[in-house]
Design an enzyme around this catalytic site. Sequence first.
Site, PDB file in Angstrom:
ATOM      1  N   GLY A  72       0.699  -1.067   0.053  1.00  0.00           N
ATOM      2  CA  GLY A  72      -0.019  -0.067  -0.178  1.00  0.00           C
ATOM      3  C   GLY A  72       1.067   1.302  -0.134  1.00  0.00           C
ATOM      4  N   ASN A 152      -8.566   4.217   8.175  1.00  0.00           N
ATOM      5  CA  ASN A 152      -7.900   2.974   9.031  1.00  0.00           C
ATOM      6  C   ASN A 152      -8.076   2.929  10.335  1.00  0.00           C
ATOM      7  OD1 ASN A 152      -5.960   5.181   7.897  1.00  0.00           O
ATOM      8  ND2 ASN A 152      -4.660   4.211   9.495  1.00  0.00           N
ATOM      9  N   GLN A 180      -8.007   0.070   3.064  1.00  0.00           N
ATOM     10  CA  GLN A 180      -8.691  -0.451   4.094  1.00  0.00           C
ATOM     11  C   GLN A 180     -10.198  -1.009   3.435  1.00  0.00           C
ATOM     12  OE1 GLN A 180      -8.443  -1.104   7.183  1.00  0.00           O
ATOM     13  NE2 GLN A 180      -6.413  -0.532   7.268  1.00  0.00           N
ATOM     14  N   SER A 200      -3.532  -3.319  -0.714  1.00  0.00           N
ATOM     15  CA  SER A 200      -2.469  -3.982  -0.073  1.00  0.00           C
ATOM     16  C   SER A 200      -2.803  -5.361   0.170  1.00  0.00           C
ATOM     17  CB  SER A 200      -1.728  -3.195   0.928  1.00  0.00           C
ATOM     18  OG  SER A 200      -1.021  -4.015   1.590  1.00  0.00           O
ATOM     19  N   HIS A 202      -1.894  -7.690   2.310  1.00  0.00           N
ATOM     20  CA  HIS A 202      -2.022  -8.108   3.738  1.00  0.00           C
ATOM     21  C   HIS A 202      -3.141  -7.615   4.400  1.00  0.00           C
ATOM     22  CE1 HIS A 202      -0.385  -4.861   6.295  1.00  0.00           C
ATOM     23  NE2 HIS A 202       0.123  -4.553   5.073  1.00  0.00           N
ATOM     24  N   THR A 238      12.119  -7.463 -10.344  1.00  0.00           N
ATOM     25  CA  THR A 238      11.559  -8.750 -10.721  1.00  0.00           C
ATOM     26  C   THR A 238      10.405  -8.973  -9.986  1.00  0.00           C
ATOM     27  OG1 THR A 238      13.826  -9.779 -11.008  1.00  0.00           O
ATOM     28  CG2 THR A 238      12.136 -11.221 -10.460  1.00  0.00           C
ATOM     29  N   CYS A 326       2.578   5.434  18.184  1.00  0.00           N
ATOM     30  CA  CYS A 326       3.052   5.053  19.643  1.00  0.00           C
ATOM     31  C   CYS A 326       4.582   4.996  19.296  1.00  0.00           C
ATOM     32  CB  CYS A 326       2.499   3.952  20.190  1.00  0.00           C
ATOM     33  SG  CYS A 326       3.256   3.318  21.634  1.00  0.00           S
TER      34      CYS A 326
END
Length: 380
Positions: A72, A152, A180, A200, A202, A238, A326
């Site tokens: 992303g 998000n 998201q 993205s 994942h 690649t 954080c």
Amino acid sequence: MESIKYFDHAATTALDEDVLKEMMPYLTSNYGNASSIYSIGRKAKEAVMLARMRVAASLNCKTNEIYFTSGGTESDNLALKGIAMANSKYGNHIITSKIEHPAILNSCKALENMGFRVTYLNVDRLGRVDLNELERSINRNTILISIMFANNEIGTIQPIRQIGNIARKYNIIFHTDSVQAVGNLNINVNDLKIDALSMSGHKFYGPKGVGALYVRENINFNRVMDGGHQEKDKRSGTENTAGIVGLGKAIENATKNLISYNENLKALSNFYITEVSKRITNIRINGDMDNKLSGNNNICFAGVDGSKLLYELDKRGICASSGSACSAGLINPSHVLLAIGVSSNLARGSLRVTFGKENTIEDVKYLVDSLEEVVNKIRH
Ligand SMILES: *Cc1c(COP(=O)(O)O)cnc(C)c1O
């Protein structure tokens, strides 16, 4: 491994088993380079093509409008920098919002350092951009509007259709960070007049380190990565064959199961919000309850330090997020919560819980019980 309860699906998701299964050959026996002409190279190339078709089918676009990236963040960088650079002869003004992901906000900062002007739109108390402010911000130098599909941190879904209409009316390119949204919402880029879109793998049960960027075929954008001309010379390097295969399988799975997936998440979220509201006082529920991602729940607990909250939940095996940047144990109030009008004190007590497909009502009951205990403990 001890048993954990995972409620942080906006941060990342577990790889689906059937996704891994499709990826495996490209990590082992079929390791060929997709640019090579011998059989295992051609097989890799075919696998990348199949993934491209699956992504294009899910967005209702053409296969030649999909570019695979490393995730992303790279898709956002490529979209913003690539489109801004290629279109700078038409103007130097970009419009985005105050609640974008750092991949967008920091790309905008980089473009400002190169001489571009950026307008950061405000959002209302539910996290929605104001369409009138958007239209007022447009001037004859405006070349790009980039507004995220869904946030998000608080899950709010933006009025993407109306933004697409405004962009088209003024002939401005419209990009949306949909990291998201993809896998959670049905997205038709033609219907919504979206010119560029980031995703993205994942975030929808695919692998980490692989993403895609859709760019409408008549739109010019510059490459950011120079090299061996892969991805029509827009993204050299690649091809991450296994990752791309995984992203393709994951988006196909998600598209197929969208309705039941959302129904499940909505039930878990309704239960969670109802129970927390009943059992814990002095809270603020963030986001647009009528138009948000089904699994996203963000609540501020007055008088509670978010990092303490996460620490205590972690001791009980619960993974959640403060929704704030954080660093070194220091919680900075989230720019998103500040933008929707939460005070910095209250923002420090925020908890983002994002449900996913492996969560059950039993899990949520355990979460609410733990949360009630922990909030009381911290407050007293
Ligand atoms: C996760 C996320 C990104 C970054 O994606 P990566 O693949 O982790 O680089 C960008 N935008 C939004 C809205 C996200 O949630």
